[in-house]
Enzyme design. Structure first.
Site, mmCIF file in Angstrom:
data_model
loop_
_atom_site.group_PDB
_atom_site.id
_atom_site.type_symbol
_atom_site.label_atom_id
_atom_site.label_comp_id
_atom_site.label_asym_id
_atom_site.label_seq_id
_atom_site.Cartn_x
_atom_site.Cartn_y
_atom_site.Cartn_z
ATOM 1 N N ARG A 1 -13.519 1.836 1.305
ATOM 2 C CA ARG A 1 -12.373 1.672 2.205
ATOM 3 C C ARG A 1 -11.300 2.711 1.927
ATOM 4 O O ARG A 1 -10.563 3.101 2.836
ATOM 5 C CB ARG A 1 -11.751 0.276 2.008
ATOM 6 C CG ARG A 1 -12.537 -0.843 2.643
ATOM 7 C CD ARG A 1 -11.721 -2.099 2.638
ATOM 8 N NE ARG A 1 -10.330 -1.758 2.906
ATOM 9 C CZ ARG A 1 -9.279 -2.427 2.464
ATOM 10 N NH1 ARG A 1 -9.443 -3.482 1.735
ATOM 11 N NH2 ARG A 1 -8.060 -2.053 2.762
ATOM 12 N N LYS B 1 -4.716 7.738 1.991
ATOM 13 C CA LYS B 1 -5.150 6.582 2.790
ATOM 14 C C LYS B 1 -3.967 5.849 3.420
ATOM 15 O O LYS B 1 -3.952 5.576 4.611
ATOM 16 C CB LYS B 1 -5.935 5.619 1.897
ATOM 17 C CG LYS B 1 -6.076 4.222 2.467
ATOM 18 C CD LYS B 1 -6.652 3.281 1.429
ATOM 19 C CE LYS B 1 -6.438 1.848 1.650
ATOM 20 N NZ LYS B 1 -5.291 1.141 1.336
ATOM 21 N N ASN B 2 -2.969 5.529 2.593
ATOM 22 C CA ASN B 2 -1.905 4.670 3.121
ATOM 23 C C ASN B 2 -0.958 5.396 4.062
ATOM 24 O O ASN B 2 -0.212 4.758 4.801
ATOM 25 C CB ASN B 2 -1.163 3.973 1.976
ATOM 26 C CG ASN B 2 -2.034 2.882 1.373
ATOM 27 O OD1 ASN B 2 -2.997 2.429 1.990
ATOM 28 N ND2 ASN B 2 -1.715 2.462 0.148
ATOM 29 N N ARG C 1 0.452 -12.513 0.598
ATOM 30 C CA ARG C 1 0.995 -11.266 1.140
ATOM 31 C C ARG C 1 1.690 -11.565 2.472
ATOM 32 O O ARG C 1 1.169 -11.256 3.549
ATOM 33 C CB ARG C 1 -0.117 -10.213 1.307
ATOM 34 C CG ARG C 1 -0.745 -9.800 -0.010
ATOM 35 C CD ARG C 1 -1.846 -8.776 0.158
ATOM 36 N NE ARG C 1 -1.350 -7.424 0.356
ATOM 37 C CZ ARG C 1 -2.139 -6.359 0.509
ATOM 38 N NH1 ARG C 1 -3.451 -6.504 0.485
ATOM 39 N NH2 ARG C 1 -1.623 -5.155 0.679
ATOM 40 N N CYS D 1 -7.322 -6.428 0.952
ATOM 41 C CA CYS D 1 -7.623 -6.855 -0.416
ATOM 42 C C CYS D 1 -6.854 -8.129 -0.752
ATOM 43 O O CYS D 1 -5.699 -8.280 -0.358
ATOM 44 C CB CYS D 1 -7.242 -5.749 -1.401
ATOM 45 S SG CYS D 1 -8.265 -4.287 -1.260
ATOM 46 N N ASP E 1 -0.866 0.249 -7.283
ATOM 47 C CA ASP E 1 -2.215 0.703 -6.931
ATOM 48 C C ASP E 1 -2.883 1.498 -8.048
ATOM 49 O O ASP E 1 -4.058 1.868 -7.943
ATOM 50 C CB ASP E 1 -2.177 1.551 -5.645
ATOM 51 C CG ASP E 1 -1.773 0.718 -4.443
ATOM 52 O OD1 ASP E 1 -1.804 -0.525 -4.542
ATOM 53 O OD2 ASP E 1 -1.415 1.309 -3.407
HETATM 54 N N1 EPU Z 1 6.304 -8.775 0.949
HETATM 55 C C1 EPU Z 1 6.932 -9.896 1.404
HETATM 56 N N2 EPU Z 1 7.202 -9.970 2.743
HETATM 57 C C2 EPU Z 1 6.888 -8.981 3.606
HETATM 58 C C3 EPU Z 1 6.243 -7.826 3.105
HETATM 59 C C4 EPU Z 1 5.957 -7.753 1.773
HETATM 60 O O1 EPU Z 1 7.230 -10.836 0.666
HETATM 61 O O2 EPU Z 1 7.159 -9.110 4.796
HETATM 62 C C5 EPU Z 1 6.013 -8.670 -0.491
HETATM 63 C C6 EPU Z 1 4.523 -8.551 -0.783
HETATM 64 O O3 EPU Z 1 3.917 -9.820 -0.845
HETATM 65 C C7 EPU Z 1 4.520 -7.822 -2.097
HETATM 66 C C8 EPU Z 1 5.716 -6.879 -1.958
HETATM 67 O O4 EPU Z 1 6.538 -7.437 -0.947
HETATM 68 O O5 EPU Z 1 4.765 -8.741 -3.115
HETATM 69 C C9 EPU Z 1 5.397 -5.461 -1.608
HETATM 70 O O6 EPU Z 1 4.524 -5.443 -0.494
HETATM 71 P P1 EPU Z 1 4.446 -4.223 0.517
HETATM 72 O O7 EPU Z 1 4.846 -4.706 1.858
HETATM 73 O O8 EPU Z 1 5.178 -3.054 -0.057
HETATM 74 O O9 EPU Z 1 2.909 -3.934 0.495
HETATM 75 P P2 EPU Z 1 1.936 -3.738 1.687
HETATM 76 O O10 EPU Z 1 2.618 -3.001 2.798
HETATM 77 O O11 EPU Z 1 1.248 -5.009 2.016
HETATM 78 C C10 EPU Z 1 1.137 -1.392 0.874
HETATM 79 C C11 EPU Z 1 -0.188 -0.749 0.601
HETATM 80 C C12 EPU Z 1 -0.801 -1.354 -0.659
HETATM 81 C C13 EPU Z 1 0.172 -1.142 -1.817
HETATM 82 C C14 EPU Z 1 1.540 -1.719 -1.474
HETATM 83 C C15 EPU Z 1 2.599 -1.457 -2.538
HETATM 84 C C16 EPU Z 1 -0.981 -0.190 2.782
HETATM 85 C C17 EPU Z 1 -1.921 -0.467 3.887
HETATM 86 N N3 EPU Z 1 -1.070 -0.978 1.724
HETATM 87 O O12 EPU Z 1 0.868 -2.777 1.046
HETATM 88 O O13 EPU Z 1 -1.980 -0.611 -0.898
HETATM 89 O O14 EPU Z 1 -0.331 -1.793 -2.949
HETATM 90 O O15 EPU Z 1 2.016 -1.168 -0.231
HETATM 91 O O16 EPU Z 1 2.750 -0.083 -2.733
HETATM 92 O O17 EPU Z 1 -0.199 0.748 2.836
HETATM 93 C C18 EPU Z 1 -4.092 -0.205 -1.831
HETATM 94 O O18 EPU Z 1 -4.028 0.919 -1.305
HETATM 95 O O19 EPU Z 1 -4.987 -0.537 -2.648
HETATM 96 C C19 EPU Z 1 -3.073 -1.204 -1.482
HETATM 97 C C20 EPU Z 1 -3.201 -2.502 -1.754
#
Ligand code: EPU
Length: 420
Positions: A398, A22-23, A122, A117, A306
């Protein structure tokens, strides 16, 4: 409203084929906006996030043909628009990739604040920092992010946090930029490597994906005209691995990359599961109550956030008291309240939860609080005594393809019921 009705108590047995990740899919689909031509993507998971993304791309002017349930051919020659449809982008988190890809293609992007979610705060400050470093001007107003640049120029960007989304967005914005971009402290998840491999197949020059430092040398054009196959979903695989152990079953997972599963495999073995690794398939079985464990979620190659809630189900029935420390998101223990309704003894305080193992869970109505929590509650229903009803099925759809059918084929007594 749909609910999943599960009668627990059957050990899961048999084979399951893991779908595309998915991701990776939700990043590769917007990455097609950087191509000035046609490409084919296969091993796409048939999930609602992918369908929404395809709708968004069509809205922007892409032509998509479905060759099968898991393969599309997409023509992005005629993308003119820079504003993504708000009603669709607000439905999920991965809509933030439209910022990087539209900015890269048009030097202009207007995208609503991402949904997704609810796992605590975030922020997207690291995405914005990267776009600004490349020369874009970013304005956040009335729930929209407006990004504009005269031109994008490669530079060095240090990520303050290891962020999957910010790393991929920075890659997307720099593939067609002038000069070279270096991302330091880049996230290393397998789907980041997959996005880089996809873009390189289409004509980009990205090196080092999967390490701390990624170097992107801007190219004039991505011509496409190639086919790319998305990697198997590491988290879907992990979900079935946990289900095998929790149900005292024996499952062989086909179409997986076992290297991506190492941190999950390590914990499965620690709690007493037996894992046989065949490289592109894996067998997991167990015939005893799981042992306790201590888990801390971390960026890849650490234990993935995850998989935290699925593992939480396993630890809720383990011998002794287990601890999970969630280090990625602020609020990812909401599912523990649902498990407690089923007889678990979990106390969550801030980013740490204590699991005092109980002998068994009892079926009851429960609510998926996010995608992975939903998968965890299905596993809880499969091992519980009596009948469990899992509500908020939309969350689960999803990110998991045909989850109900896949579990049913493994012997679970699970059915989807429409309720007025
Ligand atoms: N963060 C910041 N600032 C930013 C970006 C992230 O502070 O600009 C923080 C976030 O708040 C979090 C941490 O950094 O505490 C890591 O966040 P990350 O950016 O890695 O997560 P994401 O891109 O929002 C993706 C996946 C998530 C998965 C996370 C961690 C997608 C669409 N989502 O989220 O997937 O949990 O990486 O591996 O790729 C899921 O599939 O259920 C899911 C939530």
């Amino acid at each position: 409203m749909e609910k999943l009705v599960i009668t627990g108590g059957t050990p899961l047995k048999g084979e399951v084929t893991i779908s595309g990740a998915k991701n990776a899919a939700v990043a590769i689909l917007p990455a097609t906006l950087l191509i000035n031509g046609v490409c084919t993507i296969n091993n796409l998971p048939n999930i609602s996030d992918v369908k929404i993304y395809c709708e968004i791309l069509e809205n922007l002017g892409a032509k998509i043909e479905w060759n099968s349930d898991s393969e599309i051919t997409i023509d992005t020659k005629n993308i003119k628009m820079a504003e993504a449809p708000f009603a669709l982008t607000s439905k999920f988190r991965a809509s933030y990739y439209l910022l990087g890809s539209l900015l890269g293609r048009n030097h202009s992007a207007i995208v609503g604040m991402p949904g997704g979610c609810k796992l605590g705060s975030r922020p997207i400050d690291q995405h914005i920092k990267a776009f600004e470093a490349l020369g874009a001007n970013i304005e956040c107003t009335q729930g929209k992010i407006i990004a504009k640049a005269k031109k994008l120029i490669g530079t060095s960007i240090y990520m303050d946090i290891s962020s999957v989304g910010a790393t991929i967005n920075c890659i997307l914005a720099s593939v067609l930029a002038e000069g070279t971009t270096i991302i330091d402290n880049a996230a290393k998840e397998p789907h980041i490597v997959d996005v880089a491999n996809f873009l390189n197949t289409m004509g980009a020059d990205i090196r080092g994906a999967g390490t701390d430092t990624i170097k992107i040398t801007g190219v004039k054009e991505l011509s496409g005209n190639a086919t790319y196959s998305i990697i198997p979903d590491q988290i879907e695989a992990g979900t079935f691995m946990v289900a095998a152990v929790a149900s005292k079953g024996d499952i062989t997972l086909k179409n997986c990359i076992t290297k991506h599963l190492e941190s999950i495999t390590a914990k499965i073995c620690e709690v007493g599961g037996i894992v046989e690794d065949y490289g592109d398939s894996i067998r997991v079985y167990c015939n005893k109550r799981p042992n306790k464990a201590i888990i801390k979620t971390l960026p890849y190659p650490g234990f993935p956030t995850d998989m935290q809630s699925q593992m939480g189900v396993l630890l809720s029935i383990a011998e002794g008291t287990s601890i999970i420390n969630e280090s990625i998101f602020d609020s990812r223990f909401q599912y523990t309240e649902e498990l407690n309704k089923m007889g678990a003894k979990i106390s969550a305080q801030g980013k740490t939860a204590y699991f005092e193992g109980v002998k068994e869970l009892q079926g009851t109505p429960v609510y998926a609080t996010d995608l992975r929590a939903g998968a965890a509650l299905i596993i809880a229903g499969i091992i519980a005594k009596g009948t469990t009803e899992v509500y908020n099925v939309d969350y689960i759809n999803r990110g998991y393809e045909n989850i109900e059918e896949k579990f049913r084929k493994l012997g679970a007594k699970i059915k989807l019921v429409e309720e007025n």
